[in-house]
Enzyme design. Sequence first.
Site, short mmCIF file in Angstrom:
data_model
loop_
_atom_site.label_atom_id
_atom_site.label_comp_id
_atom_site.label_asym_id
_atom_site.label_seq_id
_atom_site.Cartn_x
_atom_site.Cartn_y
_atom_site.Cartn_z
CG HIS A 74 11.50 36.19 28.31
ND1 HIS A 74 11.15 34.89 28.12
CD2 HIS A 74 12.56 36.18 29.16
CE1 HIS A 74 11.95 34.13 28.84
NE2 HIS A 74 12.82 34.87 29.47
CG HIS B 234 20.91 33.65 28.13
ND1 HIS B 234 19.86 33.71 28.99
CD2 HIS B 234 21.39 32.37 28.25
CE1 HIS B 234 19.70 32.55 29.60
NE2 HIS B 234 20.63 31.72 29.17
CG ASP C 17 18.74 40.16 32.52
OD1 ASP C 17 19.25 39.79 33.59
OD2 ASP C 17 18.63 39.44 31.52
#
Length: 435
Positions: free
Chosen positions: A307, A268, A363
Amino acid sequence: MEADTLTIVDNRTGRKYEIPIEHGAIRAMDLRQITSGPEDLGLLSYDPAFTNTASCKSRITYIDGDRGILRYRGYPIEQLAERSSYLEVAYLLLGGELPTEEQFRAWEYDITHHTFVHENIKKYMDTFHHDAHPMGIFVSTVAALSTFYPEARNIQDPRVRRNQIFRLIAKVPTIAAFSYRHSIGMPYVYPNNELSYAGNLLHMMFRMTEEQYRPDAVVERALDLLFILHADHEQNCSTNAMRGVGSSHVDPYCCVAAAAAALWGPLHGGANEAVLRMLQEIGSVQQVPGFIQRVKRGEVRLMGFGHRIYKSYDPRARIIKEMAHKVFEVTPPSPLLEVALELERIALQEDYFISRKLYPNVDFYSGLIYQAMRFPVDMFPVLFAIPRTVGWLAQWEEMLADPEQKISRPRQIYLGSRERQYVPSREPAKVKSAR
Ligand code: CMC
């Protein structure tokens, strides 16, 4: 005429059921009427990891993962990124509408005037070991705030809730910066209420001996933009933790601490840290093909890719990638940017990634920017937690106001032993004699 219902035939009994469909969903509780006999408590839906279960109705964030769309309260993320500020977005997420000038001034004032933490919080933070991970300090300190504001337990009072929301949004940057200063053995820098939300964080992180710390305007804007992009993301792991823990009606400090703990994991919000460590391990563009082979063999994951919801390019990653170039004009160039670009280039043409719809996520590039801004790698998840605090709080308030919500309590499918009788499997332990 088409009816908004689902017809189910239970082949165990031959019975037929008509189940309403609303908003493209059936209610799992409607399945309970489907039983195979008097002993049967009713049909369950089995969905580990909630891959196809809506846990709430929400009006905050909309994602269309196939088309790469992200909207806060209906506004496309691209427009907010270009024209808004983090504090304005925070107001929008919480209340549903953009603020008027007057509302914004009052909001900014309230946030700015809650940035200080009690001196005992400083002492509490002092007790952590010098090499404690800042995210561990952050999670614990946010939880500790609950002991400083016992009235926060009165979650049914909207005024009390409002005050805790001010405090949390205002104090998370202070706690984040203090956790960093503690880890490098430097004195804490108190907030400067003259600076913007992002500018003040940079000030508390990096001020040394300057009379007046002035953040670089490009870096300050880039950080604010990163905060906008990270502010909410509907029912992800940490938001689910926020709602799940909050459903027991514990105070919001404990809820945010729980959500931040969930965020820390490498799958995460900890992924930005993991991406940078991965790029460092790869080291150079020449090593990229070899690394991709390892990913394809299933030995490692390509961190910052993939994702649960986005099955196309994460719109946040696209904005961040563009912004990275602006930041690198005013910061020292990062040799790892080349490695990241090459990884993306190869990955986007490899069948392994294409067939699984694996694209860069938020990210993938954010860590490189944080590093260029001089943030140490272990601060990255903390930098995610700061802006996500508002998303957690907006979702928490929405949950409390929703009459359909109750304490979260999933069901299970029990596959363990049936009842059996206790037969000692070893000699009973000797009772220790008291002296
Ligand atoms: N590298 C290599 N293979 C991957 C990756 C990856 N990053 N992500 C998924 N896969 C493969 C996975 O092995 C599986 O392959 P197969 O079908 O052969 O078994 C397939 O793709 C589906 O993956 P999954 O694990 O079932 O997908 P998921 O929806 O459960 O996981 C994820 C989503 C984000 C946890 C995962 O993609 C991942 O671990 N990515 C790397 C960590 C990361 O970057 N996390 C940040 C997410 S974005 C920020 C946030 O909101 O938290």
